[in-house]
Write an enzyme that holds these catalytic residues in place. Structure first.
Site, PDB file in Angstrom:
ATOM      1  N   GLY A  78     -10.611   9.040  58.738  1.00  0.00           N
ATOM      2  CA  GLY A  78     -10.389   9.954  58.346  1.00  0.00           C
ATOM      3  C   GLY A  78     -10.974  11.714  57.580  1.00  0.00           C
ATOM      4  NE  ARG A  79     -14.962  15.685  58.567  1.00  0.00           N
ATOM      5  CZ  ARG A  79     -15.784  15.330  58.128  1.00  0.00           C
ATOM      6  NH1 ARG A  79     -15.958  13.946  58.221  1.00  0.00           N
ATOM      7  NH2 ARG A  79     -17.199  16.651  57.643  1.00  0.00           N
ATOM      8  CG  HIS A 119      -9.653  19.696  98.708  1.00  0.00           C
ATOM      9  ND1 HIS A 119      -8.732  18.797  97.396  1.00  0.00           N
ATOM     10  CD2 HIS A 119      -9.959  19.703  99.360  1.00  0.00           C
ATOM     11  CE1 HIS A 119      -9.099  17.833  98.010  1.00  0.00           C
ATOM     12  NE2 HIS A 119      -9.336  17.675  99.396  1.00  0.00           N
ATOM     13  CB  ALA A 176     -15.124  22.970  65.900  1.00  0.00           C
ATOM     14  CE  LYS A 198     -18.620  14.784  71.041  1.00  0.00           C
ATOM     15  NZ  LYS A 198     -17.593  15.021  69.457  1.00  0.00           N
ATOM     16  N   GLY A 244      -9.322   5.536  64.979  1.00  0.00           N
ATOM     17  CA  GLY A 244      -9.498   7.418  65.147  1.00  0.00           C
ATOM     18  C   GLY A 244     -10.139   8.319  66.143  1.00  0.00           C
TER      19      GLY A 244
HETATM   20  C1  LIG Z   1     -18.015  12.850  64.122  1.00  0.00           C
HETATM   21  C2  LIG Z   1     -17.698  13.978  64.267  1.00  0.00           C
HETATM   22  C3  LIG Z   1     -17.596  14.714  65.220  1.00  0.00           C
HETATM   23  C4  LIG Z   1     -16.199  15.633  65.952  1.00  0.00           C
HETATM   24  N1  LIG Z   1     -16.399  16.074  66.484  1.00  0.00           N
HETATM   25  C5  LIG Z   1     -15.206  17.179  66.928  1.00  0.00           C
HETATM   26  C6  LIG Z   1     -15.163  17.914  68.308  1.00  0.00           C
HETATM   27  O1  LIG Z   1     -15.773  17.113  68.735  1.00  0.00           O
HETATM   28  N2  LIG Z   1     -14.424  18.991  68.124  1.00  0.00           N
HETATM   29  C7  LIG Z   1     -13.962  19.652  68.172  1.00  0.00           C
HETATM   30  O2  LIG Z   1     -13.038  20.644  67.153  1.00  0.00           O
HETATM   31  N3  LIG Z   1     -14.127  19.153  65.872  1.00  0.00           N
HETATM   32  C8  LIG Z   1     -15.105  17.475  65.438  1.00  0.00           C
HETATM   33  N4  LIG Z   1     -15.041  17.703  64.817  1.00  0.00           N
HETATM   34  C9  LIG Z   1     -14.372  17.945  63.202  1.00  0.00           C
HETATM   35  C10 LIG Z   1     -15.283  18.907  63.382  1.00  0.00           C
HETATM   36  O3  LIG Z   1     -16.765  19.211  62.713  1.00  0.00           O
HETATM   37  C11 LIG Z   1     -13.910  20.348  61.806  1.00  0.00           C
HETATM   38  O4  LIG Z   1     -13.733  19.935  61.973  1.00  0.00           O
HETATM   39  C12 LIG Z   1     -15.222  21.283  61.687  1.00  0.00           C
HETATM   40  O5  LIG Z   1     -16.598  21.548  61.502  1.00  0.00           O
HETATM   41  C13 LIG Z   1     -14.748  22.331  60.690  1.00  0.00           C
HETATM   42  O6  LIG Z   1     -15.422  23.677  60.324  1.00  0.00           O
HETATM   43  P1  LIG Z   1     -15.049  24.325  59.197  1.00  0.00           P
HETATM   44  O7  LIG Z   1     -15.646  25.518  58.784  1.00  0.00           O
HETATM   45  O8  LIG Z   1     -13.348  24.476  58.046  1.00  0.00           O
HETATM   46  O9  LIG Z   1     -16.109  23.332  57.987  1.00  0.00           O
HETATM   47  P2  LIG Z   1     -17.249  22.240  58.514  1.00  0.00           P
HETATM   48  O10 LIG Z   1     -17.674  22.251  59.452  1.00  0.00           O
HETATM   49  O11 LIG Z   1     -17.388  21.282  57.301  1.00  0.00           O
HETATM   50  O12 LIG Z   1     -17.962  22.946  57.092  1.00  0.00           O
HETATM   51  C14 LIG Z   1     -17.943  23.358  56.282  1.00  0.00           C
HETATM   52  C15 LIG Z   1     -19.437  24.066  55.219  1.00  0.00           C
HETATM   53  O13 LIG Z   1     -19.529  24.611  54.391  1.00  0.00           O
HETATM   54  C16 LIG Z   1     -20.355  24.228  53.234  1.00  0.00           C
HETATM   55  N5  LIG Z   1     -19.752  24.033  51.682  1.00  0.00           N
HETATM   56  C17 LIG Z   1     -19.019  22.890  51.335  1.00  0.00           C
HETATM   57  N6  LIG Z   1     -19.263  23.835  49.577  1.00  0.00           N
HETATM   58  C18 LIG Z   1     -19.587  24.784  49.672  1.00  0.00           C
HETATM   59  C19 LIG Z   1     -19.100  25.570  48.417  1.00  0.00           C
HETATM   60  N7  LIG Z   1     -19.052  25.217  47.244  1.00  0.00           N
HETATM   61  N8  LIG Z   1     -20.551  26.349  48.669  1.00  0.00           N
HETATM   62  C20 LIG Z   1     -21.266  26.773  49.808  1.00  0.00           C
HETATM   63  N9  LIG Z   1     -21.479  26.469  51.129  1.00  0.00           N
HETATM   64  C21 LIG Z   1     -20.356  25.067  51.072  1.00  0.00           C
HETATM   65  C22 LIG Z   1     -20.954  22.234  53.690  1.00  0.00           C
HETATM   66  O14 LIG Z   1     -21.970  21.730  53.347  1.00  0.00           O
HETATM   67  C23 LIG Z   1     -20.833  22.841  55.383  1.00  0.00           C
HETATM   68  O15 LIG Z   1     -21.269  23.050  55.828  1.00  0.00           O
HETATM   69  C24 LIG Z   1     -16.136  15.840  64.405  1.00  0.00           C
HETATM   70  C25 LIG Z   1     -16.315  15.687  63.338  1.00  0.00           C
HETATM   71  C26 LIG Z   1     -16.831  14.987  63.084  1.00  0.00           C
HETATM   72  C27 LIG Z   1     -17.250  14.181  61.525  1.00  0.00           C
END
Ligand SMILES: Cc1cc2nc3c(=O)[nH]c(=O)nc-3n(C[C@H](O)[C@H](O)[C@H](O)COP(=O)(O)OP(=O)(O)OC[C@H]3O[C@@H](n4cnc5c(N)ncnc54)[C@H](O)[C@@H]3O)c2cc1C
Length: 473
Positions: free
Chosen positions: A274-275, A447, A323, A54, A185
């Site tokens: 995708g992810r 407005h 997020a 962003k 996407g």
């Molecule tokens: C380029 C991009 C843009 C995005 N833009 C948006 C947006 O604008 N708005 C939005 O809502 N979402 C957006 N997303 C998606 C968003 O980033 C995710 O949905 C969100 O981060 C998911 O949160 P989470 O807490 O599930 O996990 P994550 O943010 O993925 O965090 C998981 C954490 O766990 C850690 N981890 C993994 N395994 C272990 C382990 N065994 N021990 C300890 N730690 C571990 C990882 O290293 C990571 O730091 C975007 C994603 C990308 C890639």
């Protein structure tokens, strides 16, 4: 909070799901350990997702707007881009937010361990610390929030510095002359928009018949039209059959019924298809946690896994991988652990695509209603009739409401246009509060603002919009 103060919980993963859960647990009086490989909490969202993208999209928007200013009698010279400064500004934004989360952890006495966690048993974690050494720790409850990573297409995987995933693209090492974006996407379009604004000739390839699969077509159309101008090409119904590195770049071959040019060379390639959930957690098999065929950890609506000691949240447990969904799930899991009556059953999880124009929707979509054969009424307000949109020279937007014909309840809201991501929050509130179209119609909106388009869409539903004339039958 007497009943929870003796609970020690671990949160594995410090993304928006994990840190929201950890902070709430601490606020409710629990002892909390948060484990993540980074130096501070933040996860994908803050380090290599939502926030850096962003920040860069803000810059892209500014460049685009400086071009558009010609229409208003103001001409700027072409921007000079100092990529090192741009990169360091973006990194500064990330650092500010993640170090702030580090501070908030300390203030709440959350024990933050930089490292990775795996299971020894249902309530025992082996934590491998970034500073070296392992520690086995026992907890009353464990919340898994390990998130997701970019998906890869094995046949398109080549080991080359010219290949990027979203993380590599956000690193902004350079501004390539040409870029192939595999996948239409939201991540591909957002990052493609950034590079296009910086001067790269971007080609997007999408396998299906339209960009942003899943989103309503009428919301996608204005974005498609604008991106057609910003990008060199948008190839729909097309797959990338192969990628091969040559001296001049990466040669991509294309397949599909609409393909005109079968192959082309690109300086760089961004794969955004995708992810994948990070469910390959060491020792998970020593617990009762179940992982489904798509790799998502299975949970109920209280975010409980099959193992009574373990909860899971965020990208790890399913779509939409966003997020704000992760954070709300994290907070729900903690409330459940605290013994409070909570479930995760939202009526609307907003989705925003931060392209120009932005696309946002919440609740029921028209595509979904059609699929389910559900009867709905759709009221659309074109931004060409919005005073504010005209002052912004952005009449390409549209606001629509999906309304239950019987009860007149607002079931879904879709918006395309600049600022749609901010505007959608009103739609989410309307859906969650079970608002009727009449409630939106009777709510006085300021407005001239784009928010009026929500009120006017409700007026369109009743055939009484001030700014849209509908001839009497
Ligand atoms: C380029 C991009 C843009 C995005 N833009 C948006 C947006 O604008 N708005 C939005 O809502 N979402 C957006 N997303 C998606 C968003 O980033 C995710 O949905 C969100 O981060 C998911 O949160 P989470 O807490 O599930 O996990 P994550 O943010 O993925 O965090 C998981 C954490 O766990 C850690 N981890 C993994 N395994 C272990 C382990 N065994 N021990 C300890 N730690 C571990 C990882 O290293 C990571 O730091 C975007 C994603 C990308 C890639």
């Amino acid at each position: 909070m007497a009943e929870t103060s003796n609970l020690h919980i671990a949160v594995v993963g410090g993304g928006p799901g994990g840190y929201a859960a950890a902070f709430l647990a601490a606020d409710l009086g629990m002892k909390v350990t948060l484990i993540d490989p980074e130096v501070n909490p933040g996860g994908v969202c803050l380090y290599r997702g939502c926030i850096p993208s962003k920040a860069l999209l803000h810059v892209a928007r500014l460049i685009e707007e400086s071009h558009q200013a010609k229409n208003w009698g103001i001409e700027f010279s072409e921007p000079k881009i100092d990529i090192a400064r741009l990169r360091s500004w973006k990194e500064g934004v990330v650092k500010k937010l993640t170090s702030g989360l580090g501070q908030l952890s300390k203030q709440r006495s959350v024990q933050f361990i930089q490292g990775r966690a795996g299971f020894e048993s249902s309530n025992k974690l082996r934590v491998t610390k970034a500073t070296g050494g392992d520690e086995v720790m026992t907890f009353d409850r464990i919340i898994l929030a390990t998130g997701s990573r970019p998906a890869v297409i094995p046949s398109l995987k080549i080991d080359s510095p010219r290949m990027m995933d979203s993380t590599g693209a956000l690193d902004l090492k350079d501004i390539p002359k040409t870029l192939l974006v595999v996948g239409g996407g939201y991540i591909g379009l957002e990052l493609g928009s950034v590079y296009a604004a910086l001067g790269t000739r971007v080609t997007v390839v999408e396998m299906t018949a339209g960009l942003l699969p899943g989103a309503d077509r009428d919301l996608v159309l204005p974005v498609h039209k604008r991106l057609e101008k910003a990008f060199e090409a948008i190839l729909l119904n097309t797959t990338v059959a192969s990628l091969k590195e040559e001296k001049a770049g990466i040669r991509a071959t294309f397949e599909g019924k609409d393909v005109k040019e079968r192959e082309k060379i690109f300086e760089k390639v961004l794969v955004s298809v995708g992810r994948k959930p990070n469910s390959e957690i060491a020792g998970l098999e020593k617990t009762r946690v179940q992982v489904n065929s798509r790799g998502f950890v299975q949970v109920n609506n209280q975010l409980q896994t099959e193992d009574p000691a373990i909860f899971a949240i965020g990208d790890l447990v399913g779509e939409p991988m966003l997020a704000h969904k992760a954070s709300h799930e994290g907070r729900t899991a903690v409330e459940v652990i605290a013994g409070h009556k909570y479930t995760f059953e939202p009526n609307a999880i907003p989705a925003v695509v931060f392209t120009d124009p932005e696309v946002a929707w919440a609740g029921l979509t028209e595509t979904q209603a059609q699929k389910e054969g559900r009867e709905i009424k759709v009221a659309k307000f074109p931004w060409g009739a919005s005073g504010r949109a005209i002052t912004l020279d952005r009449t390409d937007g549209m606001t629509k409401l999906l309304i239950d014909p019987g009860t007149e309840r607002v079931l879904g809201v879709g918006i395309v246009g600049p600022g749609a991501g901010e505007l959608i929050a009103e739609g989410v509130l309307a859906i969650e509060m079970a608002a009727l179209a009449g409630d939106l119609e009777l709510t006085i909106h300021p407005h001239p603002t784009l928010s009026e388009t929500i009120m006017e869409a409700a007026e369109v539903f009743y055939g009484t919009s001030t700014d849209v004339y509908r001839p009497k039958k």
